[in-house]
Write a protein that holds these residues in place. Structure first.
Motif, short mmCIF file in Angstrom:
data_model
loop_
_atom_site.label_atom_id
_atom_site.label_comp_id
_atom_site.label_asym_id
_atom_site.label_seq_id
_atom_site.Cartn_x
_atom_site.Cartn_y
_atom_site.Cartn_z
N ARG A 111 -6.37 -54.61 -2.44
CA ARG A 111 -5.32 -55.64 -2.54
C ARG A 111 -5.25 -56.39 -1.22
O ARG A 111 -5.48 -55.83 -0.15
N SER A 117 4.38 -54.60 -0.95
CA SER A 117 5.82 -54.53 -0.70
C SER A 117 6.04 -54.03 0.73
O SER A 117 5.11 -53.59 1.39
N ALA A 118 7.28 -54.13 1.18
CA ALA A 118 7.58 -53.77 2.57
C ALA A 118 7.06 -52.37 2.92
O ALA A 118 6.41 -52.16 3.95
N GLN A 120 4.82 -50.50 1.32
CA GLN A 120 3.36 -50.38 1.20
C GLN A 120 2.68 -50.90 2.45
O GLN A 120 1.74 -50.31 2.99
N SER E 12 4.24 -62.64 -8.56
CA SER E 12 2.93 -63.30 -8.61
C SER E 12 2.22 -63.04 -9.92
O SER E 12 1.04 -62.73 -9.94
N VAL E 16 6.67 -56.37 -13.10
CA VAL E 16 7.04 -55.31 -12.17
C VAL E 16 8.05 -54.36 -12.81
O VAL E 16 7.86 -53.15 -12.84
N ASN E 36 8.53 -46.98 -2.84
CA ASN E 36 8.02 -48.26 -2.32
C ASN E 36 7.20 -48.96 -3.38
O ASN E 36 6.37 -48.35 -4.04
N GLY E 37 7.44 -50.25 -3.52
CA GLY E 37 6.62 -51.04 -4.43
C GLY E 37 7.08 -50.99 -5.86
O GLY E 37 6.44 -51.55 -6.74
N LYS E 40 12.25 -53.25 -6.13
CA LYS E 40 13.63 -53.48 -5.71
C LYS E 40 13.79 -54.89 -5.17
O LYS E 40 14.69 -55.64 -5.56
N THR E 41 12.91 -55.25 -4.24
CA THR E 41 12.98 -56.57 -3.64
C THR E 41 12.86 -57.65 -4.72
O THR E 41 13.63 -58.61 -4.74
N GLU E 141 17.65 -53.55 1.68
CA GLU E 141 17.53 -52.64 2.81
C GLU E 141 18.34 -53.10 4.02
O GLU E 141 17.79 -53.36 5.09
N HIS E 174 16.72 -46.94 1.08
CA HIS E 174 16.07 -45.64 0.97
C HIS E 174 16.92 -44.54 1.59
O HIS E 174 16.61 -43.37 1.47
N1 LIG Z 1 3.89 -61.53 -2.42
C1 LIG Z 1 3.45 -60.68 -3.36
N2 LIG Z 1 2.42 -61.03 -4.15
C2 LIG Z 1 1.96 -60.18 -5.09
N3 LIG Z 1 2.46 -58.97 -5.33
C3 LIG Z 1 3.50 -58.58 -4.58
C4 LIG Z 1 4.04 -59.41 -3.55
N4 LIG Z 1 5.05 -58.75 -2.96
C5 LIG Z 1 5.12 -57.56 -3.59
N5 LIG Z 1 4.19 -57.45 -4.56
C6 LIG Z 1 3.98 -56.30 -5.45
O1 LIG Z 1 5.05 -56.26 -6.36
C7 LIG Z 1 5.49 -54.92 -6.55
C8 LIG Z 1 6.98 -54.83 -6.26
O2 LIG Z 1 7.20 -55.12 -4.87
P1 LIG Z 1 8.63 -55.10 -4.21
O3 LIG Z 1 8.50 -55.75 -2.88
O4 LIG Z 1 9.62 -55.63 -5.17
O5 LIG Z 1 8.83 -53.53 -4.03
P2 LIG Z 1 10.06 -52.79 -3.35
O6 LIG Z 1 10.63 -51.92 -4.40
O7 LIG Z 1 10.96 -53.75 -2.67
O8 LIG Z 1 9.30 -51.87 -2.30
P3 LIG Z 1 9.70 -51.48 -0.80
O9 LIG Z 1 10.63 -50.33 -0.90
O10 LIG Z 1 8.39 -51.07 -0.22
O11 LIG Z 1 10.29 -52.68 -0.14
C9 LIG Z 1 4.66 -54.06 -5.63
O12 LIG Z 1 3.69 -53.39 -6.41
C10 LIG Z 1 4.01 -55.00 -4.68
O13 LIG Z 1 2.72 -54.55 -4.36
#
Ligand SMILES: Nc1ncnc2c1ncn2[C@@H]1O[C@H](COP(=O)(O)OP(=O)(O)OP(=O)(O)O)[C@@H](O)[C@H]1O
Ligand code: HEM
Ligand SMILES: Nc1ncnc2c1ncn2[C@@H]1O[C@H](COP(=O)(O)OP(=O)(O)OP(=O)(O)O)[C@@H](O)[C@H]1O
Ligand SMILES: [Mg+2]
Ligand SMILES: [Mg+2]
Lengths: 205, 242, 218, 218, 205
Positions: A111, A117-118, A120, E12, E16, E36-37, E40-41, E141, E174
């Protein structure tokens, strides 16, 4: 392996910490604690050689040291694998295959780092430590944004692969890493006196 | 069933598959006939000698360069309004073809310019506006290339295409105002008085038809490629998640 | 050092990486000048070689802020600085990557764009030669400037301001050599000076770059 | 909207904020051209007004990437987009701030720098007038371009590539009006066209800017 | 006050999350959890209106909502006070004097934000929430880099000044915020089906 004596550090000319001393034998970690703004980041930057201490000495095998900052230094336009091989090349290593398991990155290998994500992204940043395999690590809040499972991954990496092989680490963090045996150093008592002007300002007083 | 159904990617792949060889075939025949006729069966011009024959490449490519942009504009509007993926991909597919046409027009023009005006390049309005068109194509393609997410890229390039069209028109006017040119006026028009003589005219028409067909065939081909690439991407993304 | 160079080249050719954009900027400056100055051939052909040099310089200048700033912002530069590569080599690698992605393409493109500016026929080889000799100096000086401004967020314009005076000798000798060559005069002296500037920059500036980087990362 | 404008102006005047750097870049381009082109007065005074316009355009262009990129990188743009200001107003505020920190200073400086380029005496007022009329269009078009490339890290050069063709009509009418005015000819038509372009851009482009921002923040 | 029904989000073009539903009455907070991932975001961005959901609906007073992302959006060249007054202006408020106490920023008021430590910066980012006084908050977060004391400051702000006045909040985190009474939603079960292509990719499969 790491010997810090009476070190004093400043940030932009303002003294931040003074009189910090500690010793770290091979295989041990030191957790830096203290409230926001006490100077953990500044101390780590000083140990990593990015700035000079204003006083005191630190001794450790400089060519065995590595630093990981708040920011990960991950290139969003490169894939996870490319990011790690770059660091491997720089440190004259190759990327060990086990790294993908250690940090649960198997699925993310190809990837682009920008699409992670943050948490990852942070894992990739930490995987760098496994790739460069240095003995003396200075880590600034390594577990920011990590979920509980990833924090465990990180602690077991530290314990079983870094410290167990004779590495040392100085880690600034606000959470509990689960590195049971690690020493803890609270920096609060070392906060620099307000009236101590810095070396270079002193000349004008 | 509405006309839009044909723009569904699967349907589109279905009907373009069989059409494509015919389009290429027809383009090939027209070009072969037109160019052969033009190059070998027409007399030399009394003033320009045999260099006049460049017209068979120059004029059709110039026309298609402009029409390709028009097509992209329409396709962009369709994407923004109806969100048909094929439409966005067709616009993307047309850009490289359009820029190639622009380049052919510029280069044949330059080659022609050397004997005619004694220079490869002059800041003639027609030439200049083509250069500007070239820049628009370049920017459009660079924007596509710079963005990873295909839908975002489609949206942004569509807006750029629309805004760009307005400014392209403005430039056309500006350039005319800025410099009186050396270049030929329009010589293809319904008004017979202005036309080039018939000997040149008919092979030219055949060549234009050939270029139009070639354009259609290339755009179809490239759109199919883009659709496959999108499909591949969709499959890969699915892969990543499993 | 090779690892860094390869990484930078790879980054440059990735989406949004900016390879070829310096070139495009060069093209666009060259195209703009006639719009500003007017279309008369007589004037254009007189200023052609000078404008090509100024345009190449500006294109090189604009891509300077990418050299370190990206790595600085995402923290990679700090990590590279604490890695086992001497900072001098980092500077040299960065300058080389910049030249390969900017200076070299510019040199190749300049004669082609000369057509647009009605460059006289015997000017083509001189413009290309002087650019080939001069652009490595532009990259090396620029890398030094980029290292100077690396701590400053979006120091892009400040960077231009700092670097441009440093570019002036290169520009003077480069443009002078090109102009003399185009006019059929002897251009040996400016060519030698140009080569000297390039050699000197490459020999000395990596050290200055490393020193300045060290200070900025403090 | 006023809050945003004031903040941007304040940021611009802070250390590293870039106020005045556009101006300095303008100065430097104007200084470089004689080095590249050679010092002859006859040639310089003919190309002076055109070079001033091209230089102003380049200076405006170079400061474009600051418009949104800084706010994007530190997350402020996302927060602004979710704040109770319409994005159209954000676009307009950003363009205004850009004009006040770049276009206006350039307009004021241009006549002064004209001296360096041997601008004929009656050219000064025309150069200033056309820049005053034209630079708002440059800022607004540039803001649109900056919004278009905001998601792309260091899209600076891509931005230039996208924006420059959009700048051409403004440049042609602006430079043409300045040239005609300098030569004592009638400049009404190009002046009117220039004003028209500015008015049209300000009326329509904020909407395109907002649309594009919305897409990029998605 | 906040009603989310069967919402599905993508990032993208990759689905999700799907089927997320919850209700939040005035005065309540929802903690989003998940590895993670997980998304949430992405979910928070969707709720904040930065991207469209691919399915489902969410209802809440949009003109009362505000979003805080991973990044703080703090201008390093402005002082802390200037940063906060900017946000106050944008939201048509003034900076309440109590804010300095709530987030322990009294001493930092006139420091340039660029000279703050990671945690101090974060506190300024959080103080923004107090300044804009919106009822519906989406926080990603919020406590990253904060020390234990600052986390407590934040929780008491949420409890005593936001929720107590009838606000609601959706918070991805978290760590344990100590908002005892808050509901928790683990997003793990809502991860989108692997074979569910996104709207826009669907057409190609
Ligand atoms: N800009 C991006 N383009 C493509 N895929 C993305 C992008 N940002 C995040 N993803 C993917 O989308 C999924 C959800 O990501 P998201 O950032 O919402 O996770 P999260 O729950 O906030 O994780 P974290 O706790 O690590 O912040 C993940 O699998 C991530 O790899
Ligand atoms: C780089 C240089 C040139 C460019 C970009 C260029 C561009 C164009 C364009 C855009 C057209 C299509 C006009 C239309 O039908 O709307 C055209 C047509 C034509 N060009 Fe050129 N041209 C160039 C050089 C030349 C030269 C050097 C000549 C020869 C003297 C020439 C002769 C013609 C003729 C005869 C036509 C047909 C006129 C018409 O059908 O409208 N061109 N050119
Ligand atoms: N760039 C800077 N310029 C000036 N002062 C700074 C700068 N960065 C930090 N400081 C100040 O130096 C002191 C120490 O900061 P440092 O970043 O080392 O703290 P920290 O212990 O890492 O805090 P945190 O837990 O919030 O990361 C703080 O008072 C901070 O305000
Ligand atoms: Mg810190
Ligand atoms: Mg997240």
């Amino acid at each position: 392996m790491l010997k810090v004596r009476d070190i004093a550090v400043e940030r932009s000319g303002v003294p931040v910490l003074s009189g910090v001393s500690f010793d770290l034998a091979a295989g041990h970690a030191l957790i830096l604690r203290g409230p926001n703004g006490i100077g953990k980041t500044t101390l780590l930057r000083t140990l990593a050689g990015l700035q000079e201490p204003t006083n005191g000495t630190c001794e450790f095998p400089v060519d065995q040291a590595a630093y990981a900052s708040h920011a990960d230094g991950i290139k969003t336009a490169l894939t996870v694998r490319e990011n790690l091989s770059f660091w491997a090349d720089v440190y004259g290593n190759t990327v060990p295959d086990v790294i993908w398991d250690w940090f649960d990155l198997g699925d993310l290998r190809d990837r682009f780092a920008g699409t992670l994500s943050a948490g990852q992204k942070r894992r990739v940043g930490l995987a760098r430590l496994g790739v460069i395999s240095r003995k003396v690590l200075f880590l600034d809040e390594p577990t920011v944004s990590l979920d509980g499972f990833s924090v465990k991954l990180f602690s077991s990496f530290m314990r079983d692969h870094h410290l167990a092989h004779g590495g040392v680490a100085v880690i600034a963090t606000h959470i509990d890493l689960g590195l049971g045996e690690a020493q803890t150093l609270d920096l609060t008592p070392f906060a620099a006196q307000d009236d101590g002007p810095s070396d270079s300002d002193e000349a004008f007083l | 069933m509405s006309l839009w159904e044909y723009a569904n990617p699967k349907k589109f792949m279905g009907w373009t598959g069989p059409v494509l060889p015919w389009a290429f075939g027809a383009a090939g025949v027209c070009l072969a006939v037109g160019l052969f006729w033009g190059f070998f069966l027409t007399p030399d011009d009394y003033r320009q000698g045999s260099t006049v024959k460049i017209i068979y490449l120059h004029v059709p490519s110039a026309l298609m360069a402009i029409n390709a942009w028009m097509m992209m504009l329409v396709a962009s509007l369709i994407w923004l309004v109806r969100r048909h993926h094929v439409s966005a991909l067709a616009a993307k597919a047309a850009a490289p073809v359009g820029i190639t046409m622009t380049l052919i027009a510029l280069m044949t023009g330059a080659i022609w310019g050397q004997p005619m005006w004694g220079t490869y390049w002059a800041w003639d309005p027609r030439l200049t506006s083509f250069l500007i068109l070239f820049l628009f194509y370049l920017g459009y393609m660079a924007l596509w290339a710079a963005i990873d997410d295909p839908d975002t890229a489609a949206d942004l390039t569509s807006v750029l295409c629309i805004v760009g069209s307005v400014f392209a028109l403005l430039s056309r006017y500006a350039v005319n105002f800025w410099n009186q040119g050396l270049h030929q006026g329009a010589s293809l028009s319904l008004d017979k008085e202005e036309n080039v003589s018939d000997v040149f005219f008919f092979p030219l028409l055949v060549c234009i038809a050939g270029f139009v067909l070639l354009f259609v065939a290339l755009v179809l081909l490239r759109t199919r490629t883009e659709i496959r690439a999108r499909r591949l991407r969709a499959l890969q993304l699915r892969e990543v998640r499993t | 050092m090779i690892a860094l160079l390869l990484r930078d080249l790879r980054l440059a050719t990735r989406a949004g990486g900016g390879f070829g954009l310096g070139l495009v900027f060069f093209l666009i400056v060259v195209v703009l000048v006639p719009f500003g100055v007017g279309p008369e051939t007589a004037i254009l052909s007189k200023i052609a070689s000078g404008i090509l040099w100024v345009a190449a310089l500006l294109a090189a200048l604009l891509s300077l802020d990418r050299i370190f700033a990206l790595d600085f912002e995402d923290g990679a530069l700090t990590l590279i600085a604490t890695a086992p590569i001497p900072l001098e080599a980092v500077g040299l690698a960065k300058a080389t990557a910049h030249w390969l992605t900017t200076g070299l393409p510019l040199t190749i493109a300049a004669p082609v764009l000369g057509v647009l500016l009605q460059l006289p026929a015997n000017g083509y080889s001189f413009v290309a030669l002087t650019l080939l000799l001069g652009t490595p100096a532009l990259s090396m000086i620029g890398t030094f400037g980029a290292a100077l401004t690396v701590g400053i967020r979006r120091g892009g314009l400040l960077l231009s301001l700092l670097v441009l005076p440093l570019y002036i000798p290169t520009l003077i000798f480069g443009a002078e050599a090109a102009r003399r060559g185009t006019a059929g005069l002897d251009a040996t002296t400016p060519l030698l000076m140009l080569a000297g500037i390039t050699a000197g920059s490459i020999a000395l500036l990596p050290f200055a770059t490393a020193a300045v980087l060290r200070i900025n990362l403090r």
